[in-house]
Design an enzyme around this catalytic site. Structure first.
Site, short mmCIF file in Angstrom:
data_model
loop_
_atom_site.label_atom_id
_atom_site.label_comp_id
_atom_site.label_asym_id
_atom_site.label_seq_id
_atom_site.Cartn_x
_atom_site.Cartn_y
_atom_site.Cartn_z
N GLY A 194 0.79 -1.23 0.00
CA GLY A 194 0.00 0.00 0.00
C GLY A 194 0.81 1.28 0.00
N GLY A 195 2.15 1.15 0.16
CA GLY A 195 2.98 2.34 0.34
C GLY A 195 3.55 2.91 -0.94
CG HIS A 218 0.48 -3.07 8.57
ND1 HIS A 218 0.24 -3.21 9.92
CD2 HIS A 218 1.74 -2.59 8.44
CE1 HIS A 218 1.33 -2.83 10.59
NE2 HIS A 218 2.24 -2.44 9.72
CB ILE A 278 6.15 -5.48 -0.85
CG1 ILE A 278 6.56 -6.23 -2.14
CG2 ILE A 278 6.25 -3.96 -1.01
CD1 ILE A 278 5.55 -6.16 -3.25
CG ASP A 279 9.59 -2.06 2.79
OD1 ASP A 279 9.30 -2.97 3.59
OD2 ASP A 279 9.46 -0.85 3.08
CG ASN A 319 4.41 -6.22 10.12
OD1 ASN A 319 3.67 -6.52 11.06
ND2 ASN A 319 3.97 -5.50 9.10
CE LYS A 367 10.27 -0.30 6.38
NZ LYS A 367 8.92 -0.52 5.87
#
Length: 523
Positions: free
Chosen positions: A114-115, A222, A251-252, A345, A411
């Protein structure tokens, strides 16, 4: 007790305070519902989806108004029992069954997508940023799952949880994977209205995502995965196809690959003791504590990467986020001695359990109130939840203390430099630490503001330096690197304002400080 209502200071007798607060809550809730109806009246083709989203928002807003104090009482917090967090080595010792395919065919891989890439100076979904050999986060994910499916002749699908920010661009790019051996599904997380901090009413004037109301919407964290997944119909579809568990991760996080040993542990439990939720945790280091430098940064650390720690609370395994910690106990929370682990996570969750909890309306996650300031200076709040916070709702929940290699989030460009370097090798979409590195830990890298945006970062490196023997790198100011530079030990390069430092091609810097006037000193 003194209250401020519409700018007027009033004294309210304590004995009628509870009644007064309840009236105020009802009025606020009624006003919110009226505003939401007005917004819905402006919806076009997606009115039914918006209506479902708003039902979820109403529940969250109702709970927000009911909150009377901290969600945890500090004296009730206990360390988890030893058997509630298993060491990964113990899980691995069990070995694997002969038919790994049976386990894999029960699995679905879900990536949180979503980011946006704005924090790294990129437009569009973060998952479409190139991170290694021109491969994006999404490319690497597809390669990993395709490799599993080809190796074991299985059908592990990929599910992407998009947001309204990423859905359109992601769907366009998915066409390139048509001939890959991976079925790819998508669903959208909810769209919730940002709330004016003063009036506690939506700031959006219509359902539009462009123009005046563009800043009026947000994807609500999330933790929304459970409701959105259920509402999409995809959850039911996957259960009908014989799928039993999802492996969820950001996903990152390039370390979040399917682990066959954890999967085997899940599916091999007897029916009465089936584990419905596994949270991968890993040990904190001193460097992790140093990264948490201000309270405001800590409050939203769950969004960055390190999502709280596991505790025992009222007989249940529970996730404790920094946002829930009273100020007086923040240092205690950060300490390595008491809270030794953090949530990566990476989560393994039973599909049937999600369905049951959703239908029983029993999914209980703490609300995180995230303050924002819009471009025009308006202060708003976003009501959000974190996916790991639902751990207390699931039966036989378990933590597994995994190697740090399963936590490799990208990040910042400092993280990007690490994963692009020769510290890692790439095979079938998975990054593994080079055998040539003597120590299994990654170096601590801190690139300055001149490197923040990906395009600027790429221009400053003619080629990625050799970092196999690097322990610590700090770069600040206008600095560029030539080809075939080698960095070893501790290297600090600081160009003062107005100065520029060009590290020549072929340079080898070992335990050096390079200052603005290009003096090279032993460290």
């Amino acid at each position: 007790m003194k209250l401020y209502i519409e700018g007027v200071s009033r004294w309210v007798p304590d004995n009628s305070m509870a009644q007064f607060q309840e009236v105020m809550r009802q009025q606020l809730e009624s006003s919110m519902h009226a505003e939401l109806e007005k917004l819905l009246s402006t919806a076009k083709g997606d009115a039914e989806i918006c209506k479902k989203d708003f039902e979820g928002f109403k529940k969250l807003f109702h709970r927000f108004l009911q909150v009377k104090g901290p969600s945890v009482e500090w004296p009730k917090i206990n360390r988890p029992p030893e058997d509630s967090i298993q060491p990964y080595e113990k899980i691995r010792e069990k070995g694997l069954p002969e038919n790994v395919a049976n386990s894999l065919n029960k699995l679905v891989v879900v990536k949180l997508n979503g980011g946006l890439g704005t924090s790294m100076g990129c437009k569009g979904p973060k998952s479409l940023i190139s991170v290694r050999n021109e491969n994006t986060f999404l490319d690497l994910t597809v390669q990993q799952i395709e490799h599993l499916n080809k190796t074991y002749n299985t059908d592990v699908p990929l599910v992407l949880m998009n947001s309204f920010n990423t859905d359109e661009d992601t769907r366009k790019i998915l066409q390139k994977y048509t001939h890959h051996r991976v079925k790819i599904h998508t669903f959208n997380q909810s769209r919730y209205p940002r709330i004016n901090k003063e009036s506690l009413l939506p700031v959006a004037k219509d359902m539009g995502l462009v123009g005046e109301s563009a800043d009026g919407w947000y994807p609500p964290g999330h933790g929304d995965i459970y409701a959105s997944f259920y509402n999409s119909g995809l959850l039911e579809q996957l259960i009908a196809e014989g799928k039993e568990y999802i492996f969820v991760s950001n996903i990152d996080n390039l370390g979040a690959t399917v682990d066959l040993h954890i999967l085997n542990h899940l599916v091999s439990q007897p029916n009465g003791k089936r584990c419905e939720f596994i949270m991968e945790v890993t040990d904190k280091t001193r460097a992790d504590v140093k990264e948490q430098c201000t309270l405001q940064q800590q409050l939203w650390s769950f969004y960055d990467s390190k999502g709280g720690t596991l505790i025992q609370y009222e007989g249940k395994l529970r996730l404790l986020e920094i946002a829930q910690v009273p100020k007086a106990h923040v240092d205690e929370f950060k300490s390595v001695s008491k809270f030794k682990i953090f949530n990566t996570n990476n989560l393994w969750i039973s599909l049937a359990a999600i369905k049951r909890l959703q239908e029983q309306n029993a999914m209980d996650m703490e609300i995180i109130v995230n303050p924002k300031t819009l471009n025009g200076g308006l202060n708003v709040i976003q009501l959000e939840t974190a996916v790991g916070a639902a751990i207390k709702c699931f039966d036989n929940a378990l933590g597994i203390n995994v190697p740090r290699s399963r936590f490799l989030p990208v990040k910042t460009t400092s993280d990007l430099l690490l994963v692009m370097s020769n510290l890692y090798s790439l095979e079938a979409g998975s990054l593994t630490m080079s055998e040539k590195r003597e120590f299994p830990t990654t170096p601590h890298v801190k690139l300055g503001s001149s490197f923040t945006k990906v395009q600027e970062y790429l221009i400053r490196f003619e080629s990625i330096p050799d970092m196999l023997e690097l322990d610590h790198l700090t770069v600040s100011g206008d600095v560029t690197f030539g080809k075939n530079v080698s960095l070893k030990g501790t290297v600090i390069i600081i160009a003062n304002h107005g100065d520029r430092i060009d590290i020549p091609a072929g340079s080898m810097l070992e335990n050096k400080i390079v200052s603005g006037n290009l003096r090279i000193l032993d460290h």
